[in-house]
Design a protein around this motif. Sequence first.
Motif, PDB file in Angstrom:
ATOM      1  N   ARG A 136      12.052 -48.582   6.250  1.00 33.25           N
ATOM      2  CA  ARG A 136      11.668 -47.428   7.074  1.00 33.25           C
ATOM      3  C   ARG A 136      12.630 -46.258   6.914  1.00 33.25           C
ATOM      4  O   ARG A 136      12.635 -45.335   7.713  1.00 33.25           O
ATOM      5  CB  ARG A 136      11.606 -47.839   8.538  1.00 33.25           C
ATOM      6  CG  ARG A 136      10.519 -48.854   8.819  1.00 33.25           C
ATOM      7  CD  ARG A 136      10.468 -49.198  10.268  1.00 33.25           C
ATOM      8  NE  ARG A 136       9.425 -50.165  10.529  1.00 33.25           N
ATOM      9  CZ  ARG A 136       9.206 -50.710  11.696  1.00 33.25           C
ATOM     10  NH1 ARG A 136       9.960 -50.384  12.737  1.00 33.25           N
ATOM     11  NH2 ARG A 136       8.254 -51.591  11.860  1.00 33.25           N
ATOM     12  N   GLY A 137      13.518 -46.329   5.911  1.00 29.89           N
ATOM     13  CA  GLY A 137      14.395 -45.207   5.629  1.00 29.89           C
ATOM     14  C   GLY A 137      15.819 -45.340   6.144  1.00 29.89           C
ATOM     15  O   GLY A 137      16.618 -44.428   5.970  1.00 29.89           O
ATOM     16  N   TRP A 138      16.151 -46.448   6.781  1.00 33.55           N
ATOM     17  CA  TRP A 138      17.495 -46.655   7.292  1.00 33.55           C
ATOM     18  C   TRP A 138      18.390 -47.254   6.202  1.00 33.55           C
ATOM     19  O   TRP A 138      17.920 -47.862   5.259  1.00 33.55           O
ATOM     20  CB  TRP A 138      17.486 -47.623   8.469  1.00 33.55           C
ATOM     21  CG  TRP A 138      16.840 -47.144   9.721  1.00 33.55           C
ATOM     22  CD1 TRP A 138      15.497 -46.977   9.933  1.00 33.55           C
ATOM     23  CD2 TRP A 138      17.485 -46.794  10.932  1.00 33.55           C
ATOM     24  NE1 TRP A 138      15.272 -46.545  11.217  1.00 33.55           N
ATOM     25  CE2 TRP A 138      16.484 -46.428  11.854  1.00 33.55           C
ATOM     26  CE3 TRP A 138      18.805 -46.767  11.346  1.00 33.55           C
ATOM     27  CZ2 TRP A 138      16.763 -46.037  13.153  1.00 33.55           C
ATOM     28  CZ3 TRP A 138      19.093 -46.376  12.638  1.00 33.55           C
ATOM     29  CH2 TRP A 138      18.078 -46.004  13.530  1.00 33.55           C
ATOM     30  N   SER A 139      19.700 -47.098   6.384  1.00 29.53           N
ATOM     31  CA  SER A 139      20.682 -47.759   5.525  1.00 29.53           C
ATOM     32  C   SER A 139      21.926 -48.030   6.374  1.00 29.53           C
ATOM     33  O   SER A 139      22.027 -47.596   7.521  1.00 29.53           O
ATOM     34  CB  SER A 139      21.042 -46.897   4.317  1.00 29.53           C
ATOM     35  OG  SER A 139      21.858 -45.811   4.718  1.00 29.53           O
ATOM     36  N   ARG A 140      22.856 -48.719   5.765  1.00 28.24           N
ATOM     37  CA  ARG A 140      24.109 -49.041   6.450  1.00 28.24           C
ATOM     38  C   ARG A 140      24.866 -47.774   6.862  1.00 28.24           C
ATOM     39  O   ARG A 140      25.648 -47.781   7.807  1.00 28.24           O
ATOM     40  CB  ARG A 140      24.964 -49.892   5.509  1.00 28.24           C
ATOM     41  CG  ARG A 140      26.136 -50.573   6.137  1.00 28.24           C
ATOM     42  CD  ARG A 140      26.798 -51.551   5.200  1.00 28.24           C
ATOM     43  NE  ARG A 140      26.000 -52.711   4.876  1.00 28.24           N
ATOM     44  CZ  ARG A 140      25.806 -53.759   5.670  1.00 28.24           C
ATOM     45  NH1 ARG A 140      26.337 -53.766   6.851  1.00 28.24           N
ATOM     46  NH2 ARG A 140      25.088 -54.774   5.278  1.00 28.24           N
ATOM     47  N   SER A 141      24.602 -46.662   6.162  1.00 24.82           N
ATOM     48  CA  SER A 141      25.316 -45.410   6.445  1.00 24.82           C
ATOM     49  C   SER A 141      24.476 -44.404   7.236  1.00 24.82           C
ATOM     50  O   SER A 141      24.861 -43.240   7.353  1.00 24.82           O
ATOM     51  CB  SER A 141      25.788 -44.784   5.132  1.00 24.82           C
ATOM     52  OG  SER A 141      24.680 -44.466   4.320  1.00 24.82           O
ATOM     53  N   THR A 142      23.355 -44.839   7.797  1.00 27.29           N
ATOM     54  CA  THR A 142      22.489 -43.927   8.551  1.00 27.29           C
ATOM     55  C   THR A 142      23.217 -43.316   9.742  1.00 27.29           C
ATOM     56  O   THR A 142      23.079 -42.131  10.009  1.00 27.29           O
ATOM     57  CB  THR A 142      21.224 -44.665   9.042  1.00 27.29           C
ATOM     58  OG1 THR A 142      20.478 -45.079   7.898  1.00 27.29           O
ATOM     59  CG2 THR A 142      20.358 -43.789   9.912  1.00 27.29           C
ATOM     60  N   LEU A 143      23.984 -44.130  10.445  1.00 26.54           N
ATOM     61  CA  LEU A 143      24.713 -43.651  11.623  1.00 26.54           C
ATOM     62  C   LEU A 143      26.200 -43.888  11.454  1.00 26.54           C
ATOM     63  O   LEU A 143      26.619 -44.930  10.938  1.00 26.54           O
ATOM     64  CB  LEU A 143      24.230 -44.383  12.878  1.00 26.54           C
ATOM     65  CG  LEU A 143      22.797 -44.134  13.312  1.00 26.54           C
ATOM     66  CD1 LEU A 143      22.427 -45.057  14.463  1.00 26.54           C
ATOM     67  CD2 LEU A 143      22.596 -42.692  13.706  1.00 26.54           C
ATOM     68  N   LYS A 144      26.972 -42.914  11.925  1.00 28.25           N
ATOM     69  CA  LYS A 144      28.422 -43.038  11.912  1.00 28.25           C
ATOM     70  C   LYS A 144      28.949 -42.764  13.311  1.00 28.25           C
ATOM     71  O   LYS A 144      28.318 -42.051  14.098  1.00 28.25           O
ATOM     72  CB  LYS A 144      29.028 -42.034  10.921  1.00 28.25           C
ATOM     73  CG  LYS A 144      28.631 -42.269   9.474  1.00 28.25           C
ATOM     74  CD  LYS A 144      29.148 -41.205   8.560  1.00 28.25           C
ATOM     75  CE  LYS A 144      28.495 -39.865   8.631  1.00 28.25           C
ATOM     76  NZ  LYS A 144      27.085 -39.714   8.627  1.00 28.25           N
ATOM     77  N   SER A 145      30.078 -43.311  13.610  1.00 28.67           N
ATOM     78  CA  SER A 145      30.716 -43.065  14.897  1.00 28.67           C
ATOM     79  C   SER A 145      30.873 -41.561  15.097  1.00 28.67           C
ATOM     80  O   SER A 145      31.313 -40.848  14.201  1.00 28.67           O
ATOM     81  CB  SER A 145      32.082 -43.756  14.929  1.00 28.67           C
ATOM     82  OG  SER A 145      32.701 -43.549  16.164  1.00 28.67           O
ATOM     83  N   GLY A 146      30.438 -41.079  16.265  1.00 30.44           N
ATOM     84  CA  GLY A 146      30.535 -39.667  16.585  1.00 30.44           C
ATOM     85  C   GLY A 146      29.252 -38.889  16.362  1.00 30.44           C
ATOM     86  O   GLY A 146      29.129 -37.756  16.839  1.00 30.44           O
ATOM     87  N   ASP A 147      28.301 -39.461  15.628  1.00 25.22           N
ATOM     88  CA  ASP A 147      27.017 -38.775  15.413  1.00 25.22           C
ATOM     89  C   ASP A 147      26.334 -38.519  16.750  1.00 25.22           C
ATOM     90  O   ASP A 147      26.288 -39.389  17.621  1.00 25.22           O
ATOM     91  CB  ASP A 147      26.069 -39.614  14.544  1.00 25.22           C
ATOM     92  CG  ASP A 147      26.419 -39.585  13.069  1.00 25.22           C
ATOM     93  OD1 ASP A 147      27.296 -38.785  12.674  1.00 25.22           O
ATOM     94  OD2 ASP A 147      25.814 -40.375  12.316  1.00 25.22           O
ATOM     95  N   GLN A 148      25.797 -37.322  16.910  1.00 27.72           N
ATOM     96  CA  GLN A 148      25.027 -36.964  18.102  1.00 27.72           C
ATOM     97  C   GLN A 148      23.552 -37.222  17.809  1.00 27.72           C
ATOM     98  O   GLN A 148      23.037 -36.744  16.802  1.00 27.72           O
ATOM     99  CB  GLN A 148      25.246 -35.493  18.461  1.00 27.72           C
ATOM    100  CG  GLN A 148      26.691 -35.143  18.777  1.00 27.72           C
ATOM    101  CD  GLN A 148      27.222 -35.910  19.970  1.00 27.72           C
ATOM    102  OE1 GLN A 148      26.605 -35.931  21.028  1.00 27.72           O
ATOM    103  NE2 GLN A 148      28.365 -36.555  19.800  1.00 27.72           N
ATOM    104  N   VAL A 149      22.894 -37.987  18.676  1.00 32.77           N
ATOM    105  CA  VAL A 149      21.495 -38.346  18.455  1.00 32.77           C
ATOM    106  C   VAL A 149      20.751 -38.426  19.787  1.00 32.77           C
ATOM    107  O   VAL A 149      21.362 -38.541  20.845  1.00 32.77           O
ATOM    108  CB  VAL A 149      21.369 -39.717  17.744  1.00 32.77           C
ATOM    109  CG1 VAL A 149      21.842 -39.654  16.311  1.00 32.77           C
ATOM    110  CG2 VAL A 149      22.118 -40.799  18.493  1.00 32.77           C
ATOM    111  N   THR A 150      19.431 -38.353  19.700  1.00 38.21           N
ATOM    112  CA  THR A 150      18.579 -38.640  20.843  1.00 38.21           C
ATOM    113  C   THR A 150      17.933 -39.984  20.550  1.00 38.21           C
ATOM    114  O   THR A 150      17.317 -40.162  19.489  1.00 38.21           O
ATOM    115  CB  THR A 150      17.507 -37.556  21.030  1.00 38.21           C
ATOM    116  OG1 THR A 150      18.164 -36.307  21.262  1.00 38.21           O
ATOM    117  CG2 THR A 150      16.599 -37.885  22.207  1.00 38.21           C
ATOM    118  N   ILE A 151      18.100 -40.911  21.451  1.00 39.57           N
ATOM    119  CA  ILE A 151      17.569 -42.253  21.276  1.00 39.57           C
ATOM    120  C   ILE A 151      16.470 -42.467  22.303  1.00 39.57           C
ATOM    121  O   ILE A 151      16.679 -42.275  23.503  1.00 39.57           O
ATOM    122  CB  ILE A 151      18.692 -43.305  21.405  1.00 39.57           C
ATOM    123  CG1 ILE A 151      19.737 -43.042  20.314  1.00 39.57           C
ATOM    124  CG2 ILE A 151      18.127 -44.713  21.303  1.00 39.57           C
ATOM    125  CD1 ILE A 151      20.949 -43.926  20.360  1.00 39.57           C
TER     126      ILE A 151
END
Length: 133
Positions: free
Chosen positions: A82-97
């Motif tokens: 679905r387009g994710w990888s181990r590096s999709t998110l990093k500590s400090g990333d701002q996101v809406t979940i």
Amino acid sequence: MKIERILRVALTIGFSLNSISLWAHHGATEYDMTKIVSLNGSVKEFQYVNPHTLVTFTVKDDNGKAVEWQGELPSPNLLSRRGWSRSTLKSGDQVTIIGAPAKNGEKGMQIKKLVFPDGHELPGTVLPPDSSK
């Protein structure tokens, strides 16, 4: 003939016992699928591991205090399609979940999708339009 019957019974019991673990998976029962919450937060940790990928993130409550939440996603295998990888998110990333909150009131959710500040989205447990992924 008697040996064949004993063998059939033994195999039936063996297969039955082996399938018990299939019933143990909780699925989505711990989440309130009738409610969807949207939280703006900062990623603290991204665990791209089996059997479920986990995202730990902090959000500000109504008083401005940082509160830690944890979101559950499907396996890395499914997410990678679905387009994710181990590096999709990093500590400090701002996101809406966006997801279904835990029924027991704990700060946890099943993540339906994740939205980045630039507007691009990644599906979590929601199937993308091409459901073959």
